[in-house]
Motif scaffolding. Structure first.
Motif, PDB file in Angstrom:
ATOM      1  N   ASP A  71       0.828  -1.212   0.000  1.00  0.00           N
ATOM      2  CA  ASP A  71       0.000   0.000   0.000  1.00  0.00           C
ATOM      3  C   ASP A  71       0.860   1.258   0.000  1.00  0.00           C
ATOM      4  N   LEU A  72       1.894   1.260   0.828  1.00  0.00           N
ATOM      5  CA  LEU A  72       2.813   2.400   0.867  1.00  0.00           C
ATOM      6  C   LEU A  72       3.508   2.563  -0.480  1.00  0.00           C
ATOM      7  N   LEU A  73       3.926   1.453  -1.054  1.00  0.00           N
ATOM      8  CA  LEU A  73       4.583   1.475  -2.357  1.00  0.00           C
ATOM      9  C   LEU A  73       3.683   2.125  -3.404  1.00  0.00           C
ATOM     10  N   LYS A  74       2.454   1.673  -3.490  1.00  0.00           N
ATOM     11  CA  LYS A  74       1.511   2.235  -4.472  1.00  0.00           C
ATOM     12  C   LYS A  74       1.257   3.714  -4.201  1.00  0.00           C
ATOM     13  N   GLU A  75       1.061   4.047  -2.936  1.00  0.00           N
ATOM     14  CA  GLU A  75       0.776   5.428  -2.556  1.00  0.00           C
ATOM     15  C   GLU A  75       1.899   6.374  -2.970  1.00  0.00           C
ATOM     16  N   GLU A  76       3.142   5.975  -2.727  1.00  0.00           N
ATOM     17  CA  GLU A  76       4.283   6.828  -3.055  1.00  0.00           C
ATOM     18  C   GLU A  76       4.534   6.890  -4.562  1.00  0.00           C
ATOM     19  N   LEU A  77       4.354   5.776  -5.256  1.00  0.00           N
ATOM     20  CA  LEU A  77       4.546   5.796  -6.712  1.00  0.00           C
ATOM     21  C   LEU A  77       3.508   6.679  -7.393  1.00  0.00           C
ATOM     22  N   VAL A  78       2.281   6.640  -6.911  1.00  0.00           N
ATOM     23  CA  VAL A  78       1.214   7.466  -7.500  1.00  0.00           C
ATOM     24  C   VAL A  78       1.501   8.956  -7.290  1.00  0.00           C
ATOM     25  N   LYS A  79       2.190   9.300  -6.223  1.00  0.00           N
ATOM     26  CA  LYS A  79       2.543  10.701  -5.964  1.00  0.00           C
ATOM     27  C   LYS A  79       3.553  11.237  -6.986  1.00  0.00           C
ATOM     28  N   ASN A  80       4.294  10.342  -7.629  1.00  0.00           N
ATOM     29  CA  ASN A  80       5.300  10.751  -8.602  1.00  0.00           C
ATOM     30  C   ASN A  80       4.592  10.964  -9.947  1.00  0.00           C
ATOM     31  N   ASP A  81       4.195  12.203 -10.200  1.00  0.00           N
ATOM     32  CA  ASP A  81       3.426  12.530 -11.411  1.00  0.00           C
ATOM     33  C   ASP A  81       4.181  12.206 -12.698  1.00  0.00           C
ATOM     34  N   ALA A  82       5.488  12.450 -12.698  1.00  0.00           N
ATOM     35  CA  ALA A  82       6.278  12.166 -13.908  1.00  0.00           C
ATOM     36  C   ALA A  82       6.285  10.669 -14.202  1.00  0.00           C
ATOM     37  N   PHE A  83       6.389   9.846 -13.163  1.00  0.00           N
ATOM     38  CA  PHE A  83       6.382   8.392 -13.347  1.00  0.00           C
ATOM     39  C   PHE A  83       5.008   7.923 -13.814  1.00  0.00           C
ATOM     40  N   MET A  84       3.965   8.474 -13.239  1.00  0.00           N
ATOM     41  CA  MET A  84       2.608   8.093 -13.639  1.00  0.00           C
ATOM     42  C   MET A  84       2.351   8.497 -15.088  1.00  0.00           C
ATOM     43  N   SER A  85       2.835   9.647 -15.479  1.00  0.00           N
ATOM     44  CA  SER A  85       2.695  10.095 -16.865  1.00  0.00           C
ATOM     45  C   SER A  85       3.473   9.174 -17.802  1.00  0.00           C
ATOM     46  N   TYR A  86       4.678   8.795 -17.385  1.00  0.00           N
ATOM     47  CA  TYR A  86       5.496   7.871 -18.171  1.00  0.00           C
ATOM     48  C   TYR A  86       4.757   6.545 -18.362  1.00  0.00           C
ATOM     49  N   LEU A  87       4.209   6.011 -17.278  1.00  0.00           N
ATOM     50  CA  LEU A  87       3.458   4.746 -17.371  1.00  0.00           C
ATOM     51  C   LEU A  87       2.269   4.891 -18.316  1.00  0.00           C
ATOM     52  N   ASN A  88       1.561   5.976 -18.182  1.00  0.00           N
ATOM     53  CA  ASN A  88       0.397   6.224 -19.031  1.00  0.00           C
ATOM     54  C   ASN A  88       0.791   6.274 -20.505  1.00  0.00           C
ATOM     55  N   ASN A  89       1.898   6.929 -20.815  1.00  0.00           N
ATOM     56  CA  ASN A  89       2.372   7.007 -22.199  1.00  0.00           C
ATOM     57  C   ASN A  89       2.762   5.646 -22.763  1.00  0.00           C
ATOM     58  N   LYS A  90       3.174   4.737 -21.882  1.00  0.00           N
ATOM     59  CA  LYS A  90       3.538   3.378 -22.297  1.00  0.00           C
ATOM     60  C   LYS A  90       2.345   2.419 -22.219  1.00  0.00           C
ATOM     61  N   HIS A  91       1.167   2.952 -21.880  1.00  0.00           N
ATOM     62  CA  HIS A  91      -0.051   2.155 -21.708  1.00  0.00           C
ATOM     63  C   HIS A  91       0.113   1.124 -20.596  1.00  0.00           C
ATOM     64  N   LEU A  92       0.716   1.575 -19.491  1.00  0.00           N
ATOM     65  CA  LEU A  92       0.943   0.746 -18.320  1.00  0.00           C
ATOM     66  C   LEU A  92       0.317   1.422 -17.111  1.00  0.00           C
ATOM     67  N   ASP A  93       0.238   0.672 -16.009  1.00  0.00           N
ATOM     68  CA  ASP A  93      -0.246   1.265 -14.765  1.00  0.00           C
ATOM     69  C   ASP A  93       0.486   0.652 -13.574  1.00  0.00           C
ATOM     70  N   ILE A  94       0.085   1.047 -12.381  1.00  0.00           N
ATOM     71  CA  ILE A  94       0.758   0.593 -11.164  1.00  0.00           C
ATOM     72  C   ILE A  94       0.684  -0.926 -11.031  1.00  0.00           C
ATOM     73  N   SER A  95      -0.406  -1.537 -11.451  1.00  0.00           N
ATOM     74  CA  SER A  95      -0.521  -2.995 -11.335  1.00  0.00           C
ATOM     75  C   SER A  95       0.560  -3.698 -12.158  1.00  0.00           C
ATOM     76  N   ASN A  96       0.930  -3.121 -13.293  1.00  0.00           N
ATOM     77  CA  ASN A  96       2.022  -3.688 -14.097  1.00  0.00           C
ATOM     78  C   ASN A  96       3.351  -3.590 -13.350  1.00  0.00           C
ATOM     79  N   VAL A  97       3.567  -2.472 -12.684  1.00  0.00           N
ATOM     80  CA  VAL A  97       4.793  -2.270 -11.918  1.00  0.00           C
ATOM     81  C   VAL A  97       4.866  -3.287 -10.771  1.00  0.00           C
ATOM     82  N   ILE A  98       3.767  -3.452 -10.049  1.00  0.00           N
ATOM     83  CA  ILE A  98       3.723  -4.388  -8.921  1.00  0.00           C
ATOM     84  C   ILE A  98       3.948  -5.814  -9.410  1.00  0.00           C
ATOM     85  N   PHE A  99       3.315  -6.194 -10.507  1.00  0.00           N
ATOM     86  CA  PHE A  99       3.494  -7.526 -11.065  1.00  0.00           C
ATOM     87  C   PHE A  99       4.962  -7.759 -11.419  1.00  0.00           C
TER      88      PHE A  99
END
Length: 135
Positions: A71-99
Motif C-alpha cells: 500500500d505504501l509502495l503504491k501510494e508513493e509511486l502514484v505521488k510521482n506525477d512524472a512516473f505516472m505520466s510515463y506509465l500512461n504514455n507506455k499504456h501501463l499502470d501501477i498494477s504492471n509495476v507491482i506484477f
C-alpha cells in the motif's frame, strides 16, 4: 548455480521478458533512462526511508523489501506525477509495476526450482539409458 551463469550468458533480457509477460526485453520501470525522466529511484529511496530500511544490494531483495508494504509502495509511486505520466504514455499502470516487482523478487527461487527440475530430469534420463543398456 551454473544455471544463472548460463542464463546471463545467453540473454539477460529473458528476466525482463519473464517479469513483463514477454512485453519488454529491458527494464522499462526502473532503468537509469526512466529515472532520468521520472526520478522514480528517488521515490524508491523515499519509500525505503519511510520503512527504515537500507538500499539492498540486489534488485530481488529491493523489490521484496518494497513489496513488504504494498500500500505504501503504491501510494508513493502514484505521488510521482512524472512516473505516472510515463506509465500512461507506455499504456501501463501501477498494477504492471507491482506484477513486475513480484516476478523479479521471486526470480531466484524460480530459477533454482527450474534448475532442480532440469537436473532431476537429466538424472532420470541417464538412469533410463543405463537400464536399457544393461538389461
Amino acid at each position: 548455480m551454473l544455471f544463472f551463469n548460463v542464463v546471463n550468458y545467453v540473454d539477460t533480457g529473458i528476466y525482463y521478458r519473464f517479469a513483463t509477460e514477454d512485453k519488454f526485453a529491458e527494464d522499462v520501470y526502473f532503468s537509469e533512462k526512466v529515472d532520468s525522466q521520472t526520478k522514480v529511484l528517488t521515490t524508491i529511496k523515499t519509500i525505503l526511508d519511510l520503512q527504515n530500511k537500507e538500499v539492498p544490494s540486489t534488485k530481488q531483495q529491493l523489490f521484496s523489501d518494497l513489496l513488504a508494504d504494498e500500500d505504501l509502495l503504491k501510494e508513493e509511486l502514484v505521488k510521482n506525477d512524472a512516473f505516472m505520466s510515463y506509465l500512461n504514455n507506455k499504456h501501463l499502470d501501477i498494477s504492471n509495476v507491482i506484477f513486475y516487482m513480484k516476478q523479479l523478487s521471486n526470480l531466484d527461487s524460480i530459477i533454482l526450482s527450474g534448475s532442480f527440475l532440469l537436473r532431476s530430469a537429466y538424472i532420470y534420463f541417464l538412469y533410463c539409458i543405463l537400464n536399457l543398456n544393461s538389461g
